[in-house]
Scaffold this motif. Structure first.
Motif, PDB file in Angstrom:
ATOM      1  N   UNK A 148     -56.590  68.815 -29.300  1.00  0.00           N
ATOM      2  CA  UNK A 148     -55.224  68.516 -29.756  1.00  0.00           C
ATOM      3  C   UNK A 148     -54.204  69.145 -28.817  1.00  0.00           C
ATOM      4  N   UNK A 149     -54.420  70.442 -28.535  1.00  0.00           N
ATOM      5  CA  UNK A 149     -53.466  71.167 -27.688  1.00  0.00           C
ATOM      6  C   UNK A 149     -53.544  70.680 -26.233  1.00  0.00           C
ATOM      7  N   UNK A 150     -54.773  70.387 -25.766  1.00  0.00           N
ATOM      8  CA  UNK A 150     -54.915  69.928 -24.367  1.00  0.00           C
ATOM      9  C   UNK A 150     -54.127  68.637 -24.163  1.00  0.00           C
ATOM     10  N   UNK A 151     -54.221  67.723 -25.133  1.00  0.00           N
ATOM     11  CA  UNK A 151     -53.492  66.451 -24.990  1.00  0.00           C
ATOM     12  C   UNK A 151     -51.989  66.700 -24.920  1.00  0.00           C
ATOM     13  N   UNK A 152     -51.485  67.598 -25.767  1.00  0.00           N
ATOM     14  CA  UNK A 152     -50.043  67.896 -25.753  1.00  0.00           C
ATOM     15  C   UNK A 152     -49.627  68.522 -24.422  1.00  0.00           C
ATOM     16  N   UNK A 153     -50.479  69.374 -23.871  1.00  0.00           N
ATOM     17  CA  UNK A 153     -50.176  69.985 -22.562  1.00  0.00           C
ATOM     18  C   UNK A 153     -50.093  68.889 -21.494  1.00  0.00           C
ATOM     19  N   UNK A 154     -51.009  67.923 -21.575  1.00  0.00           N
ATOM     20  CA  UNK A 154     -50.970  66.793 -20.624  1.00  0.00           C
ATOM     21  C   UNK A 154     -49.631  66.054 -20.744  1.00  0.00           C
ATOM     22  N   UNK A 155     -49.222  65.814 -21.991  1.00  0.00           N
ATOM     23  CA  UNK A 155     -47.945  65.109 -22.209  1.00  0.00           C
ATOM     24  C   UNK A 155     -46.792  65.879 -21.591  1.00  0.00           C
ATOM     25  N   UNK A 156     -46.835  67.212 -21.728  1.00  0.00           N
ATOM     26  CA  UNK A 156     -45.747  68.050 -21.188  1.00  0.00           C
ATOM     27  C   UNK A 156     -45.719  67.944 -19.660  1.00  0.00           C
ATOM     28  N   UNK A 157     -46.885  68.067 -19.034  1.00  0.00           N
ATOM     29  CA  UNK A 157     -46.945  68.011 -17.564  1.00  0.00           C
ATOM     30  C   UNK A 157     -46.485  66.645 -17.047  1.00  0.00           C
ATOM     31  N   UNK A 158     -46.884  65.579 -17.760  1.00  0.00           N
ATOM     32  CA  UNK A 158     -46.489  64.240 -17.318  1.00  0.00           C
ATOM     33  C   UNK A 158     -44.981  64.055 -17.458  1.00  0.00           C
ATOM     34  N   UNK A 159     -44.442  64.444 -18.611  1.00  0.00           N
ATOM     35  CA  UNK A 159     -42.996  64.270 -18.851  1.00  0.00           C
ATOM     36  C   UNK A 159     -42.188  65.078 -17.831  1.00  0.00           C
ATOM     37  N   UNK A 160     -42.693  66.262 -17.506  1.00  0.00           N
ATOM     38  CA  UNK A 160     -41.989  67.119 -16.545  1.00  0.00           C
ATOM     39  C   UNK A 160     -41.935  66.417 -15.180  1.00  0.00           C
ATOM     40  N   UNK A 161     -43.076  65.868 -14.745  1.00  0.00           N
ATOM     41  CA  UNK A 161     -43.101  65.184 -13.433  1.00  0.00           C
ATOM     42  C   UNK A 161     -42.170  63.979 -13.454  1.00  0.00           C
ATOM     43  N   UNK A 162     -42.168  63.247 -14.577  1.00  0.00           N
ATOM     44  CA  UNK A 162     -41.313  62.050 -14.661  1.00  0.00           C
ATOM     45  C   UNK A 162     -39.840  62.435 -14.560  1.00  0.00           C
ATOM     46  N   UNK A 163     -39.437  63.454 -15.335  1.00  0.00           N
ATOM     47  CA  UNK A 163     -38.016  63.844 -15.341  1.00  0.00           C
ATOM     48  C   UNK A 163     -37.577  64.420 -14.003  1.00  0.00           C
ATOM     49  N   UNK A 164     -38.460  65.206 -13.379  1.00  0.00           N
ATOM     50  CA  UNK A 164     -38.053  65.928 -12.166  1.00  0.00           C
ATOM     51  C   UNK A 164     -38.188  65.061 -10.923  1.00  0.00           C
ATOM     52  N   UNK A 165     -39.306  64.312 -10.836  1.00  0.00           N
ATOM     53  CA  UNK A 165     -39.586  63.599  -9.588  1.00  0.00           C
ATOM     54  C   UNK A 165     -39.265  62.116  -9.695  1.00  0.00           C
ATOM     55  N   UNK A 166     -39.727  61.486 -10.778  1.00  0.00           N
ATOM     56  CA  UNK A 166     -39.570  60.027 -10.851  1.00  0.00           C
ATOM     57  C   UNK A 166     -38.132  59.641 -11.183  1.00  0.00           C
ATOM     58  N   UNK A 167     -37.612  60.165 -12.324  1.00  0.00           N
ATOM     59  CA  UNK A 167     -36.265  59.742 -12.765  1.00  0.00           C
ATOM     60  C   UNK A 167     -35.166  60.684 -12.298  1.00  0.00           C
ATOM     61  N   UNK A 168     -35.554  61.894 -11.882  1.00  0.00           N
ATOM     62  CA  UNK A 168     -34.597  62.884 -11.351  1.00  0.00           C
ATOM     63  C   UNK A 168     -33.386  63.041 -12.263  1.00  0.00           C
ATOM     64  N   UNK A 169     -33.673  63.389 -13.544  1.00  0.00           N
ATOM     65  CA  UNK A 169     -32.574  63.456 -14.520  1.00  0.00           C
ATOM     66  C   UNK A 169     -32.012  64.873 -14.656  1.00  0.00           C
TER      67      UNK A 169
END
Length: 1163
Positions: A148-169
């Motif tokens: 359960x926790x591992x999946x949430x950590x994955x979601x956090x890492x993915x969202x972080x990369x999207x916001x910082x690198x992909x969408x640069x928000x």
């Protein structure tokens, strides 16, 4: 703050959320509840405890989601003002929620997981790494608790990369800090992701067959999917070394997962992103490992398994991904092979080609089309194109193309295995048709490349297929054509095969003549085929059209055997008068019209491309044409003129001015007699007489059969078509020596341009006055008095044709109608077609007159005033859809072809008033459109339905683009660059405008531009008003179009250039700047002082531009979704040291004073 307070508020919030989400709530209740919740989020000081209470596991999912939304709102909008301890309290509780505050991985709702990961990412964006150095450690610790926790950590890492690198928000400095720190820790992050993937996949594989363990297996599978999704978010941008590390372990794992049904789509996605990476060739070399045995085996077996299970959407999506992976692999191979990277052709190249060919022969038309670009790259490649393995595949590719060119697979049908795949890929038959047409064109390109490598094989295949079709029985299929019983429709099996074969033979034969030496051409085989085609007889118009294309494709063989030319001409002339039923009174269908038109254009093409060759048969050709023209009703006006054009093209080969002039005089005698007759003169000069002559003032009882004035209209059309044909086709010899010998050469203009005389000039100028009279009359038909005189049947005769409307609105034409319906169903449509074609052709004549007759046309006495009083007469009443072609086919060609000697006398006197008028007209139109979008008037909706508004608005857009294009052509010359016009782009405005941010440095004002600018300029200087107006217009443009990134970049750049270039001489520009809303005057003063002080060192261009953009930000328009959006402010943290890069996981950074940062979140 007491616990009771929190509980009381939470109860109210739960009620409010229930009301909002209950479908039975009234509008008023829902709005009140919504208002209460929003005010609570904005103003309540105890948001955090309330949010945490609502997010507890005991609440319903909707309430928990709302509780977490409150916490997200707090982090996004209140973080900067929160005390440190409250931040720590919130962060610890959120981490606690991840640890133990959610349901298990299989039970928890995905939107809860999503919002929880968003809260953590919002905190990371504000505090990491400077104030939260142990963030990655904490996430790692959480992941050790379970799936359960591992999946949430994955979601956090993915969202972080999207916001910082992909969408640069987030702000630049914060983005840089976070991205640098991510990069420094990438090895750990990748190791974490790979380990999680490996462990969970192996657990899943062990347990998936054991029913008792199924929930556990599913949990591991979920983590595996999350790990793949997260990897997909990183593979795109991390250093290639992470992807290829450890002997390409990641790529190997991904390949092995291709055979795991639950994980294969995610694995293929990651693989595709990895293989599509650009970058230094040297870094990409390790990707060639995918041509190895293991990877190839995995990819091929996965493709076979997925395809073997029939059409299931999930498997089909996977096949598409695999196909993209193979395409990207091909692209990497083409990039690396033959470069300096020391890469050799892979041992498995043959296996790769076989598997790639399997996708090209798959029933799905979409998969077939996906492979074409890569085939093209392989056939073009300097090394691979000589590879025996690739050469061995060429015949197989061509054989596959023979199947792929057959237009089957319409989603509404079931006559091919492709149909069920098309139902996944296309919404309608029209969609499929548009796709297939572009797919076929692309195949044509690739086939031609393949034939360059093996021209004879392609020709032999074409010959076999052509012979087969010539002997195959006609199969019309279940749908009969409306043209006649027993004839093909466009869906008939026979036509579909003929159509594909014709396209194939055309592509490969043309390429063979380009590729092979003259002596090697298989002339005997070609002539045998030509004879078979010439001897083939059919009464089916669709099949005959294909036959004619084959005659044209095989025609180059006749240049080796001229004795076959008369047979070819006989075949073409017989088709010019083709009828399904002889002497029929019914209107011809589109298919029959197409055959006749096709035969005419084949004759023109032959005379254009091989005039020397046809010249000996000129008399025979001329007699044929005379015979056809002697019967006024046998041919349409367009067909008559096409045949006359062919004669004119051959007459250019006389290379004798007097002989050609005499011939043209004879050819045009019937036209001159008709056009200059007193009756015609009266009709062409008087709008009332004209309406009566063409029959537009009649009331007709039977609008389908009755058309008393049809013959009158056709006479006018005949004259106009003929003048156009002669003006377009009659020319002097291209070689100056031949032109001098033939009596065409007149000397040189002062600029050194040679002057020639056209043998058609005398004939055409004789008819010119009446042509201008017709144009004037036609323009006057749009006056209200004349429109009122149109008969009841013809009240809409001057309206647009439906076909034109559909083209402007981008609506597809129904497929069958294109070929099967009569061309004009009613006399009204015939009348509309007559007016539309007549208008266009008159302006085509004027547009061609300059290049054709040169100085003889430009020096016609009073030409400018004659054109102003005819072509530009009554423009106020001329609708936009008529003004567009006038600008495109007359004004623009005139401007482009007119020598500078005639600018002052002809072009400027015309363009000055025209541009003034067009600016006024378009300004008013845009004002109406802008007002309409602000006010929605209900009462006007009935008489002006939405589609009419859309049509009008689209027309204004297209007309504006036409005018802008004309202005560009007049004023801007791009040295060494082809004139790039946007007139051909009939798509969405925003995309078209977003193409060019900085104009090329080599663009400069044309001679004509300087001539036009004279009125705006005092000696050497622009008028101050003109400068202010110019600058203000650009700023106004930003106000309207600033919401679109492409437009904004171009307009900001333009405004910056204007201000920098003109501000030193025009103080008025500063006054304009001062009126911009919210401008910071001190910042403007600072910018100005740097600009006006030449002694100061100039700041870098980008910094000056950024400063300027900040100054004018008050007038840059925002999209409506942004206008009322609450601003998120993320503060910069103390910058990271650039020199030393200590591991942020362990060291607390120190500031310049040597003291530690206040580490906000201590471990």
């Amino acid at each position: 703050m007491s616990a009771e307070q929190v509980s009381g508020l939470c109860e109210q919030l739960v009620k409010a959320v229930t009301v909002i989400m209950d479908p039975a709530s009234t509008q008023r209740y829902r709005l009140e509840a919504l208002k209460f919740c929003e005010e609570f989020k904005e103003k309540c000081p105890i948001c955090v405890p309330c949010g945490l209470k609502l997010a507890e596991k005991t609440q319903t999912a909707i309430v928990r989601h709302f509780g977490l939304q409150i916490l997200e709102h707090v982090v996004k909008y209140r973080w900067n003002n929160m005390p440190r301890l409250e931040k720590v309290y919130l962060k610890n509780n959120v981490m606690g929620l991840i640890s133990s505050g959610t349901q298990s991985i299989l039970e928890e709702e995905s939107h809860i997981k999503d919002v929880l990961s968003r809260i953590v990412v919002e905190m990371i964006k504000r505090e990491w790494p400077q104030h939260w150095p142990d963030m990655l450690k904490e996430l790692d610790t959480l992941s050790k608790q379970g799936e359960t926790q591992t999946e949430l950590v994955m979601f956090i890492l993915l969202r972080l990369a999207e916001d910082v690198v992909t969408f640069q928000t987030l702000p630049t400095q914060r983005r840089r800090d976070i991205q640098q720190t991510l990069t420094q820790n990438m090895e750990k992050i990748f190791s974490f992701l790979l380990t999680a993937l490996q462990q969970n996949v192996s657990k899943y594989r062990c347990m998936k067959t054991d029913l008792a363990q199924e929930p556990k297996a599913q949990a591991n599978c979920r983590v595996g999917i999350a790990a793949l999704n997260t990897l997909a978010g990183y593979i795109d941008w991390v250093a290639l070394s992470h992807i290829t590390a450890d002997n390409c372990k990641l790529l190997e794992m991904l390949c092995l997962l291709l055979n795991e049904p639950e994980l294969q789509v995610g694995a293929a996605e990651c693989l595709l992103i990895a293989v599509s990476r650009k970058g230094k060739l040297e870094d990409r070399k390790p990707l060639m490992v995918l041509f190895g045995d293991v990877a190839m085996h995995c990819i091929l077996s996965a493709a076979q398994t997925a395809d073997g299970e029939g059409l299931v959407e999930k498997h089909y999506v996977f096949l598409k991904r695999l196909c993209q992976v193979l395409c990207a692999l091909g692209s990497q191979l083409c990039a690396l092979l033959g470069s300096d990277c020391d890469v050799e052709t892979p041992a498995n190249f043959g296996k790769y080609l076989e598997s790639f060919l399997a996708f090209t022969t798959h029933p799905s038309q979409f998969l077939r089309s996906s492979t074409q670009i890569t085939w093209g790259a392989l056939f073009r490649h300097e090394v691979l194109s000589h590879d025996p393995l690739l050469l061995a595949v060429v015949p197989k590719y061509l054989r596959a193309s023979m199947t792929n060119l057959v237009k089957v697979g319409f989603p509404s049908k079931a006559d091919s295995p492709s149909c069920e795949y098309s139902r996944f890929d296309f919404d309608s038959d029209e969609d499929f048709n548009a796709f297939f047409n572009s797919f076929r064109a692309q195949q044509g390109e690739v086939m031609r490349m393949a034939c360059r490598l093996d021209p004879l094989t392609g020709f032999q295949m074409a010959g076999e297929w052509l012979k087969y079709q010539l002997t195959a029985p006609l199969d019309t299929g279940p749908m009969n054509s409306k043209t006649g019983e027993g004839l093909c429709s466009i869906f008939s099996p026979s036509f579909v095969q003929w159509d594909a074969m014709t396209f194939f033979s055309e592509s490969v034969i043309s390429q063979m003549f380009r590729t092979m030496d003259k002596d090697e051409i298989p002339v005997n085989d070609g002539i045998d085929l030509l004879q078979l085609v010439l001897n083939f007889e059919t009464k089916d118009p669709l099949i005959l059209s294909c036959v004619l294309t084959n005659v044209s494709a095989l025609f180059p063989f006749v240049t080796y055997r001229p004795e076959y030319l008369p047979q070819v001409l006989s075949k073409l002339f017989a088709s010019v008068t083709f009828e399904v039923v002889e002497e029929s009174k019914a209107p011809r269908t589109r298919a029959v019209k197409n055959v006749r038109r096709h035969a005419c254009s084949s004759i023109i093409k032959m005379c254009r491309d091989y005039p020397q060759f046809v010249l000996p048969n000129f008399e025979m050709l001329y007699n044929h044409v005379k015979q056809l023209l002697s019967n006024e009703l046998l041919l349409t006006q367009m067909e008559k003129c096409a045949l006359m054009e062919a004669l004119v093209l051959i007459s250019n080969q006389f290379k004798d001015y007097e002989r050609q002039k005499a011939f043209l005089e004879e050819l045009m005698a019937p036209v001159a007699g008709l056009w200059l007759s007193p009756e015609m003169q009266r009709v062409l000069s008087d709008p009332e007489a004209f309406i009566s002559y063409v029959g537009a003032d009649n009331k007709i009882a039977d609008p389908v059969l009755e058309d008393p004035s049809g013959l009158n209209r056709s006479r006018i059309s005949f004259c106009v078509y003929t003048i156009l044909g002669v003006v377009k086709r009659a020319r002097w010899p291209a070689a100056t020596e031949e032109a001098k010998a033939g009596g065409f050469f007149l000397g040189y203009l002062p600029s050194g341009t040679p002057m020639y005389r056209n043998p058609c000039t005398e004939q055409v100028l004789k008819l010119f006055d009446n042509l201008l009279a017709l144009i004037r009359t036609h323009n006057n038909l749009y006056t209200p008095e004349m429109v009122a005189r149109l008969g009841d049947t013809f009240a809409k005769a001057l309206d647009m044709l439906e076909v034109e409307k559909n083209a402007i609105l981008g609506l597809p034409q129904p497929l069958l109608e294109l070929y099967d319906s009569p061309v004009y169903k009613t006399v009204l449509e015939r009348m509309q077609g007559f007016f539309c074609t007549l208008y266009d052709n008159c302006f085509h004549i004027l547009g061609n007159a300059g290049p054709s007759m040169q100085q003889d046309f430009y020096t016609v006495e009073g030409l400018a005033s004659q054109l102003l009083s005819s072509a530009f007469n009554n423009l106020n009443n001329i609708p936009d859809y008529r003004l567009r072609p006038m600008l495109r086919v007359f004004v623009k060609p005139l401007v482009l072809s007119c020598p500078s000697e005639y600018y002052e006398t002809l072009v400027c006197p015309m363009l000055g008033p025209l541009f003034t008028y067009l600016h006024m007209r378009l300004s008013q139109k845009w004002q109406v459109i802008n007002q309409r979008s602000m006010l929605c008037e209900d009462d006007a909706a009935d008489d002006n339905p939405e589609s009419q508004e859309m049509l009008e608005e689209q027309l204004v857009r297209l007309l504006t683009r036409e005018v802008m294009d004309l202005a560009t052509v007049c004023c801007v010359s791009k040295k060494g660059v082809e004139q790039n016009t946007t007139a051909a782009v009939d798509g969405d405005d925003d995309e078209a405008m977003a193409t060019e941010v900085t104009p090329p440095a080599n663009a400069e004002l044309t001679e004509l531009g300087k001539c036009l600018m004279k009125q705006e300029v005092l000696p050497g200087n622009l008028l101050p008003d003109a400068v202010s107006w110019f600058f203000t217009s650009v700023l106004k443009g930003l106000q309207v179009h600033g919401q679109h990134d492409g437009c904004m970049a171009a307009l900001v750049h333009l405004a910056f250039q204007i201000y920098e270039a003109l501000r030193p001489r025009y103080g008025e520009l500063k006054t304009v700047m001062e009126q911009i809303p919210d401008i910071q005057l001190d910042s403007l003063e600072q910018f100005d002082s740097k600009l006006l002080n030449p002694t100061l060192q100039k700041v870098a261009d980008k910094r000056r531009k950024d400063h300027f953009k900040r100054l004018i930000s008050g007038c840059i328009g925002k999209p409506i979704g942004e206008q009322f959006r609450k601003e998120v402010h993320i503060r910069n943290l103390p910058s990271l040291f650039k020199k030393v890069k200590p591991s942020l996981e362990t060291d607390v950074l120190e500031n310049e004073d040597g003291e530690g940062f206040n580490v906000l979140f201590e471990p």
